[in-house]
Design a protein around this motif. Structure first.
Motif, short mmCIF file in Angstrom:
data_model
loop_
_atom_site.label_atom_id
_atom_site.label_comp_id
_atom_site.label_asym_id
_atom_site.label_seq_id
_atom_site.Cartn_x
_atom_site.Cartn_y
_atom_site.Cartn_z
N GLY A 158 26.70 32.45 -18.18
CA GLY A 158 25.85 31.27 -18.25
C GLY A 158 26.25 30.26 -17.19
O GLY A 158 26.96 30.57 -16.24
N LEU A 159 25.81 29.02 -17.37
CA LEU A 159 26.06 27.95 -16.41
C LEU A 159 26.96 26.89 -17.05
O LEU A 159 26.61 26.30 -18.07
N GLN A 283 29.07 25.86 -12.34
CA GLN A 283 29.69 27.16 -12.11
C GLN A 283 28.99 28.25 -12.92
O GLN A 283 28.86 28.14 -14.14
N LEU A 284 28.53 29.31 -12.25
CA LEU A 284 28.06 30.50 -12.93
C LEU A 284 29.28 31.29 -13.36
O LEU A 284 30.13 31.64 -12.53
N ASP A 285 29.40 31.60 -14.66
CA ASP A 285 30.62 32.27 -15.12
C ASP A 285 30.41 32.86 -16.51
O ASP A 285 29.39 32.60 -17.17
N GLY A 286 31.40 33.62 -16.94
CA GLY A 286 31.37 34.26 -18.24
C GLY A 286 31.93 33.38 -19.33
O GLY A 286 32.47 32.30 -19.08
N PRO A 306 22.47 28.26 -20.62
CA PRO A 306 22.08 29.52 -19.97
C PRO A 306 21.87 29.29 -18.48
O PRO A 306 21.61 28.17 -18.04
N MET A 307 21.98 30.33 -17.71
CA MET A 307 21.68 30.25 -16.28
C MET A 307 20.19 29.99 -16.11
O MET A 307 19.36 30.56 -16.83
N TYR A 317 13.70 31.48 -20.33
CA TYR A 317 14.95 30.73 -20.30
C TYR A 317 15.78 31.02 -21.55
O TYR A 317 15.26 31.05 -22.66
N GLY A 318 17.06 31.23 -21.32
CA GLY A 318 17.96 31.59 -22.42
C GLY A 318 18.58 32.96 -22.21
O GLY A 318 19.57 33.31 -22.85
N LYS A 319 18.00 33.73 -21.28
CA LYS A 319 18.54 35.06 -20.99
C LYS A 319 19.70 34.95 -20.01
O LYS A 319 19.98 33.88 -19.47
#
Length: 443
Positions: A158-159, A283-286, A306-307, A317-319
């Protein structure tokens, strides 16, 4: 937490090319042991941090209590290279149960016989996998109808965002579309001479976790067509993603300036990660990043969402991107029935999955565990539980040569973002040809 996905994949691709020929044809061996007999089996895993190692051992202790006839000898910090060597060698000192962080290599594991076919064990235990695991997890643990692995916890991406930086910039909510992400990233960027005081978002493909496979779920896409050929030059989603990423790189200062700034970042898995220090505001990350940022003492309020998704896919949105740890049985093991008992326990026992999730702060991998009231997590962690269950969340497609096609596509991305490739469509067509050639050779 686990090692860098890109680094893990690169190591695994090199290792698995040898492992395939070593293990082909052995997947039916060794399943004649008495599961009720007193025995010792070896379990090899990749976790290495003290808290993670403890969580693994706690789960093994629970298993041994429930199965007093089976003793489990645990070996940690095993990457795919070490695993490859052991599976090639076989023998009583090798692993019986094996795990890997590299979901992208399941196609290779399954098609080559590197991991044992699990369907006979599943049928004997009368497991209904569709009622046990989310669909995406079932997809990435099998290849072309052959199931050689099961999911052992999930990673959902996610973000992350710095709420203090958002407030200072007058931004009231996280971005939901990719155009909003670009706009917010520019607003959050504070330049300082030829560098930055704060960067809104690091878009470069060499950035932590901002790799092609993690970007792509923001667009509905298909890596391969119905004939198994590379689809990257025909599916417009890929051109849209690369165009978007390159435009974002240019708008935030250009490839060279961003790469220079990236050189000031601390280690991805250390306390000086650029999101922890405030160098990067988004940051895009786990899911593991939340706990790591808190442990590092980040001095700002952390937001999780979510990203963002493609502008014309706002209703999705939400995936997000999903991957995770996989677990299977070594084909040379002579104790496969006992090994299956451990695999079944770790992957399908709700209490075991929940306790393991709580222990290493990863997303549970079964439908029951995802809804368990015994999950202990920061309220923000629910974002990742929701991403894991979103019907449009996705992962990278499997291939007979594992993650090779992803590395080929990622290498193209490196060239395109820095301007070495001028014609995007021609570049994608050439890359698709290379992917098809590599897969044909692997077959």
């Amino acid at each position: 937490m686990r090692t860098s996905r890109l680094t893990t994949t690169a190591v695994a691709v090199a290792a698995i090319s040898v492992l395939a020929t070593a293990c082909t044809g052995q997947s039916e061996a060794g399943a004649s042991d008495d599961p009720d007999a007193k025995t010792t089996i070896n379990f090899w895993h990749g976790w290495s941090a003290p808290a993670e190692v403890k969580a693994v051992q706690d789960n093994i202790d629970r298993f041994e209590k429930a199965h007093p006839n089976i003793t489990v000898k645990v070996s940690g910090n095993i990457n795919d290279d070490k695993l490859n060597q052991a599976l090639r060698a076989g023998g009583s000192d090798g692993p019986d149960v094996v795990s890997s962080f590299t979901t992208a290599n399941v196609g290779k594991f399954c098609s080559s016989g590197a991991f044992t076919e699990l369907q006979p064990f599943i049928e004997k235990s009368k497991l209904d996998l569709e009622k046990t695991f989310p669909k995406v997890l079932l997809d990435y643990t099998q290849f072309e109808g052959k199931r050689c692995a099961l999911p052992l916890l999930t990673d959902a991406y996610g973000l992350y965002y710095n709420k203090d930086a958002f407030e200072k910039a007058g931004i009231t909510a996280p971005p939901k579309t990719m155009s909003e992400l670009a706009d917010v990233a520019e607003k959050l960027t504070v330049e300082k001479g030829d560098t930055y005081q704060q960067l809104g978002f690091m878009p470069n493909f060499h950035g932590y976790e901002t790799v092609v496979s993690h970007y792509m779920p923001s667009w509905a896409h298909a890596y391969f067509d119905e004939n198994g050929k590379s689809n990257i030059a025909k599916d417009p989603a890929f051109a849209k993603m690369f165009t978007y990423q390159k435009k974002l790189v240019d708008s935030l200062g250009g490839y060279g300036k961003l790469e220079k700034y990236r050189g000031t970042f601390g280690d991805e898995w250390g306390a000086k990660h650029p999101f922890h220090t405030g160098q990067v505001a988004m940051q895009l990350d786990g899911e593991w990043r939340l706990g790591m940022a808190e442990d590092a003492g980040a001095d700002f309020e952390i937001g999780v969402a979510p990203m963002p998704v493609a502008d014309d896919e706002a209703d999705s949105y939400g995936k997000g991107y999903l991957s995770g740890t996989i677990v299977g049985i070594a084909p040379a093991s002579k104790k496969q029935n006992a090994a299956w008992e451990l695999v079944k326990f770790m992957t399908t026992d709700t209490e075991a999955v929940v306790n393991f999730s709580n222990g290493i702060r990863n997303v549970p991998s079964t439908l029951e565990a995802l809804k368990s009231p015994d999950l202990k997590f920061d309220p923000r962690f629910k974002t990742f539980l929701d991403i894991a269950q979103h019907p449009e969340s996705s992962t990278s497609d499997g291939a007979v040569n594992g993650a090779t096609y992803q590395l080929t596509l990622q290498d193209f991305g490196y060239q395109y973002e820095k301007g070495a490739v001028k014609d995007l469509q021609a570049g994608l067509e050439k890359t698709a040809q290379q992917i098809d050639t590599d897969i044909a050779k692997a077959k």
